[in-house]
Scaffold this motif. Structure first.
Motif, mmCIF file in Angstrom:
data_model
loop_
_atom_site.group_PDB
_atom_site.id
_atom_site.type_symbol
_atom_site.label_atom_id
_atom_site.label_comp_id
_atom_site.label_asym_id
_atom_site.label_seq_id
_atom_site.Cartn_x
_atom_site.Cartn_y
_atom_site.Cartn_z
ATOM 1 N N LYS A 1 -1.038 28.669 53.613
ATOM 2 C CA LYS A 1 -1.095 29.653 52.529
ATOM 3 C C LYS A 1 -0.944 31.047 53.123
ATOM 4 O O LYS A 1 -1.034 31.242 54.332
ATOM 5 N N TRP A 2 -0.751 32.037 52.267
ATOM 6 C CA TRP A 2 -0.618 33.424 52.735
ATOM 7 C C TRP A 2 -1.831 33.866 53.537
ATOM 8 O O TRP A 2 -1.716 34.709 54.428
ATOM 9 N N THR A 3 -2.981 33.320 53.254
ATOM 10 C CA THR A 3 -4.203 33.721 53.949
ATOM 11 C C THR A 3 -4.298 33.162 55.367
ATOM 12 O O THR A 3 -5.140 33.601 56.147
ATOM 13 N N ASP A 4 -3.445 32.237 55.713
ATOM 14 C CA ASP A 4 -3.445 31.633 57.054
ATOM 15 C C ASP A 4 -2.591 32.458 58.015
ATOM 16 O O ASP A 4 -1.656 31.956 58.642
ATOM 17 N N THR A 5 -2.945 33.720 58.155
ATOM 18 C CA THR A 5 -2.100 34.661 58.898
ATOM 19 C C THR A 5 -1.888 34.245 60.354
ATOM 20 O O THR A 5 -0.774 34.341 60.858
ATOM 21 N N LEU A 6 -2.919 33.774 61.022
ATOM 22 C CA LEU A 6 -2.769 33.382 62.426
ATOM 23 C C LEU A 6 -1.869 32.154 62.563
ATOM 24 O O LEU A 6 -0.986 32.120 63.426
ATOM 25 N N ASP A 7 -2.073 31.160 61.726
ATOM 26 C CA ASP A 7 -1.228 29.963 61.770
ATOM 27 C C ASP A 7 0.227 30.317 61.490
ATOM 28 O O ASP A 7 1.140 29.801 62.145
ATOM 29 N N ILE A 8 0.440 31.189 60.523
ATOM 30 C CA ILE A 8 1.800 31.631 60.206
ATOM 31 C C ILE A 8 2.399 32.365 61.396
ATOM 32 O O ILE A 8 3.555 32.128 61.773
ATOM 33 N N ALA A 9 1.621 33.249 62.006
ATOM 34 C CA ALA A 9 2.111 34.015 63.159
ATOM 35 C C ALA A 9 2.506 33.095 64.308
ATOM 36 O O ALA A 9 3.539 33.295 64.950
ATOM 37 N N ILE A 10 1.716 32.078 64.557
ATOM 38 C CA ILE A 10 2.025 31.124 65.630
ATOM 39 C C ILE A 10 3.326 30.384 65.317
ATOM 40 O O ILE A 10 4.190 30.231 66.187
ATOM 41 N N GLU A 11 3.474 29.948 64.091
ATOM 42 C CA GLU A 11 4.703 29.263 63.694
ATOM 43 C C GLU A 11 5.919 30.170 63.819
ATOM 44 O O GLU A 11 6.977 29.746 64.282
ATOM 45 N N LEU A 12 5.775 31.414 63.408
ATOM 46 C CA LEU A 12 6.889 32.362 63.511
ATOM 47 C C LEU A 12 7.241 32.634 64.969
ATOM 48 O O LEU A 12 8.416 32.721 65.328
ATOM 49 N N TYR A 13 6.230 32.752 65.805
ATOM 50 C CA TYR A 13 6.449 32.972 67.236
ATOM 51 C C TYR A 13 7.233 31.810 67.845
ATOM 52 O O TYR A 13 8.142 32.005 68.647
ATOM 53 N N GLU A 14 6.889 30.596 67.439
ATOM 54 C CA GLU A 14 7.574 29.416 67.961
ATOM 55 C C GLU A 14 8.964 29.243 67.356
ATOM 56 O O GLU A 14 9.878 28.765 68.023
ATOM 57 N N THR A 15 9.125 29.639 66.109
ATOM 58 C CA THR A 15 10.400 29.482 65.416
ATOM 59 C C THR A 15 11.408 30.561 65.792
ATOM 60 O O THR A 15 12.607 30.316 65.838
ATOM 61 N N HIS A 16 10.913 31.771 66.041
ATOM 62 C CA HIS A 16 11.784 32.916 66.344
ATOM 63 C C HIS A 16 11.335 33.574 67.655
ATOM 64 O O HIS A 16 10.880 34.721 67.661
ATOM 65 N N PRO A 17 11.476 32.863 68.791
ATOM 66 C CA PRO A 17 10.946 33.385 70.058
ATOM 67 C C PRO A 17 11.661 34.638 70.577
ATOM 68 O O PRO A 17 11.088 35.381 71.365
#
Length: 64
Positions: free
Chosen positions: A2-18
């Motif tokens: 969800k939008w509130t899962d900012t850290l999880d989203i950030a980790i996924e974005l870091y892995e997806t767009h290194p």
């Protein structure tokens, strides 16, 4: 996620767009990338600048 899962989203974005420097990402691009994540399951209209900024800051921390 969800939008509130900012850290999880950030980790996924870091892995997806290194190769992306999150300091220079536009919020429109950030919004599109978050909603495109396979595990993201929230209303795309529920985001706002504060949420996107929190995700960006978490992504910056993750990249360091």
């Amino acid at each position: 996620m969800k939008w509130t899962d900012t850290l999880d989203i950030a980790i996924e974005l870091y892995e997806t767009h290194p190769d992306v420097d999150p300091q220079y990402i536009r919020f429109t691009d950030l919004h599109n990338w978050v909603t495109a994540l396979p595990e993201f399951d929230d209303d795309p209209e529920r985001s706002n600048e504060k949420i996107l900024e929190a995700i960006q800051l978490a992504w910056i921390d993750e990249a360091e």
